[in-house]
Design an enzyme around this catalytic site. Sequence first.
Site, PDB file in Angstrom:
ATOM      1  N   THR A  41       0.857  -1.182   0.000  1.00  0.00           N
ATOM      2  CA  THR A  41       0.000   0.000   0.000  1.00  0.00           C
ATOM      3  C   THR A  41       0.896   1.236   0.000  1.00  0.00           C
ATOM      4  OG1 THR A  41      -0.114   0.350   2.405  1.00  0.00           O
ATOM      5  CG2 THR A  41      -1.591  -1.312   1.455  1.00  0.00           C
ATOM      6  N   CYS A  42       0.274   2.426   0.026  1.00  0.00           N
ATOM      7  CA  CYS A  42       1.082   3.648   0.016  1.00  0.00           C
ATOM      8  C   CYS A  42       1.886   3.800   1.297  1.00  0.00           C
ATOM      9  CB  CYS A  42       0.195   4.866  -0.196  1.00  0.00           C
ATOM     10  SG  CYS A  42      -1.112   5.057   1.047  1.00  0.00           S
ATOM     11  N   ARG A  77       2.870   1.044   3.368  1.00  0.00           N
ATOM     12  CA  ARG A  77       3.627  -0.128   3.784  1.00  0.00           C
ATOM     13  C   ARG A  77       3.789  -1.121   2.651  1.00  0.00           C
ATOM     14  NH1 ARG A  77       2.210  -1.916   8.463  1.00  0.00           N
ATOM     15  NH2 ARG A  77       0.760  -0.226   8.937  1.00  0.00           N
ATOM     16  N   SER A 135      -1.748   1.487  11.801  1.00  0.00           N
ATOM     17  CA  SER A 135      -1.983   2.444  10.722  1.00  0.00           C
ATOM     18  C   SER A 135      -1.598   3.857  11.116  1.00  0.00           C
ATOM     19  CB  SER A 135      -3.456   2.430  10.302  1.00  0.00           C
ATOM     20  OG  SER A 135      -3.812   1.181   9.761  1.00  0.00           O
ATOM     21  N   GLU A 178      -8.135   2.882  11.388  1.00  0.00           N
ATOM     22  CA  GLU A 178      -8.764   3.110  10.071  1.00  0.00           C
ATOM     23  C   GLU A 178      -9.144   1.768   9.444  1.00  0.00           C
ATOM     24  OE1 GLU A 178      -7.554   2.487   6.875  1.00  0.00           O
ATOM     25  OE2 GLU A 178      -5.497   1.888   7.228  1.00  0.00           O
ATOM     26  N   PRO A 179     -10.326   1.712   8.810  1.00  0.00           N
ATOM     27  CA  PRO A 179     -10.855   0.426   8.331  1.00  0.00           C
ATOM     28  C   PRO A 179     -10.357  -0.006   6.962  1.00  0.00           C
ATOM     29  CG  PRO A 179     -12.486   2.155   8.008  1.00  0.00           C
ATOM     30  CD  PRO A 179     -11.308   2.802   8.684  1.00  0.00           C
ATOM     31  N   GLN A 208      -7.531  -3.873   2.110  1.00  0.00           N
ATOM     32  CA  GLN A 208      -6.288  -4.004   1.351  1.00  0.00           C
ATOM     33  C   GLN A 208      -5.606  -5.338   1.641  1.00  0.00           C
ATOM     34  OE1 GLN A 208      -4.606  -0.337   2.834  1.00  0.00           O
ATOM     35  NE2 GLN A 208      -5.037   0.748   0.933  1.00  0.00           N
ATOM     36  N   ALA A 231     -14.825  19.829  -5.085  1.00  0.00           N
ATOM     37  CA  ALA A 231     -14.687  18.486  -5.662  1.00  0.00           C
ATOM     38  C   ALA A 231     -13.280  17.950  -5.437  1.00  0.00           C
ATOM     39  CB  ALA A 231     -15.021  18.503  -7.152  1.00  0.00           C
ATOM     40  N   THR A 283     -10.951  15.936  -0.095  1.00  0.00           N
ATOM     41  CA  THR A 283     -11.739  15.882   1.137  1.00  0.00           C
ATOM     42  C   THR A 283     -13.221  15.684   0.843  1.00  0.00           C
ATOM     43  OG1 THR A 283     -10.163  17.319   2.273  1.00  0.00           O
ATOM     44  CG2 THR A 283     -12.342  17.112   3.258  1.00  0.00           C
TER      45      THR A 283
END
Length: 416
Positions: A49-50, A52, A105, A110-111, A116, A186, A189
Site C-alpha cells: 500500500t502507500c 507499507r 496504521s 482506520e478500516p 487491502q 470536488a 476531502t
Amino acid sequence: MSLVAIGVNHKTASVDLREKVAFSPDVIHEAMKSLAQRTPTGEAVILSTCNRTELYCNRIQADAVLAWLESFHGIDAEILRQHTYTLQDVDAINHLMRVSAGLDSLVLGEPQILGQVKQSFTKAKEAGTVGATLDRLFQNTFSVAKRIRTETEIGSAAVSVAFAAVSMAKHIFADMHKTNVLLIGAGETIELVARHLKDSGVEEMVVANRTLERAKGMCEEFNAKAVTLESIPDHLPHADIVISSTASPLPILGKGLVERALKQRRHQPMLLVDIAVPRDIESEVGELDDAFLYTVDDLHSIIEQNIESRKQAAEEAEIIANQEAVQFIEWLRSLDNVDSIRAYRTQSLAVKDELVEKALNKIAQGGDNEQVLLELANKLTNRLIHAPTQALTKASRQGDMSTLETLKSVLGLDKH
C-alpha cells in the site's frame, strides 16, 4: 515452523524508499510467484500500500526473503536493511493481526487496511502462492479483525475531518437515505465525504464546483449531480445537509443566501459544515434560527476526543490480537508435533517391517524358530533404543541435567 514477515512502513521508511519497494498491480502476481519459489512450501503473500510493503512467507529464513527483496527491486542492501523490520512466528502473526485491525496504521483504527489485506490475500490465491498454513493464518486474521471491530470501539469514533462531518450529520438525521445533500467543492476531502455519505445510505447528492468537468468526474462514482458554483442558489433550498471544502479565498455562502433558502424551505432546519480554510461559509450564518453551522475547529475538537477514545479501545484490541496470535502459534506447533509423531511412528514401523521380513525369510529357509525369534527381538530392541541411548549418554557426559531429566521423563525412566 518459521513464519516470517518482513516489511517497511510509514514509521520506518521515507516516502521515497516506500515507493521503491512497492509492488505495482502489474507485477505483484509474478513477484509473489518468484518469492514463493524460494520457500519449501511455495507460500508467499505480499501486502503493498502507500504506507507499507510487507512480505509474509512460510518455512524460510528471514535473510533469504530480504535478499530476494533487494534483488527484485535492485535496492542497496545496507539501506534496505536499515529501514526494514523482521518478525518471526508469533511476532509475525501478531503483527499481521494488528495491521489488519488498523492498530499499526497512520490513522489509528482506520478500516481501509483490512480491505487491502483481503485484496492482497485474494491476489496471492490467484497467483497460487497460498498453501494450508497461510490460508489458515489469513482467514483467522480476518476473523480477529472482525472480532476487534465488534468487541471494541476502535472504529466507532471519527478521526478524520470528512468522517467527523458525516458522523455529525448522522447524529442529527436519523434516516440518512431520505436526506438531500449539497457538497461544495470536488477535491480529495469532499470526495472522501461523498464516499462516507454513500456508505451511510445517502442517495441524493449534488456536487457544486468551479470546474464542472472535475465535479462530473467525481459524481460518476456516487451517482450524484454535478453543477457549477453559480447554480448553488437553485439547489440550496433543497439541501438538508451542506458540506463545503474549497480553496476559495472568499466565502461562497453568505447569510443572505442561506436566509432566503431557509424561507423557501419553510424553515425546515439545515445542517451546514464548513471544513474549508479559509472559511467557505460566513460565520453570521450560524445566527440564523434554523441553520446549524459547524466549522473545522468544531470538528477538530470532536476528533481530538475521539482519538483519545480510540487509544483506549486500542489497548483492548492489543490484548485480543496477542491472545489470538498465541492461540494460532500453538495450533501451528501442534501440527509440527503431529508431523514429528507421524515421522517417528513411520520410522519405527519401517524398522519392524524390515526385521520381520528377514526373520520370516530365515524361517522359510529352515532356520530354528526359537533362535530366529530371539534374534528378531534383540535386533528390534537394539535398533529402537539406539537413538535414545546415544542422547542419554551425551547428556550425561556433558552434565546436561535438564536434558537428562527430560529424556528420563519421555522414556518413562522417572517412574522407576
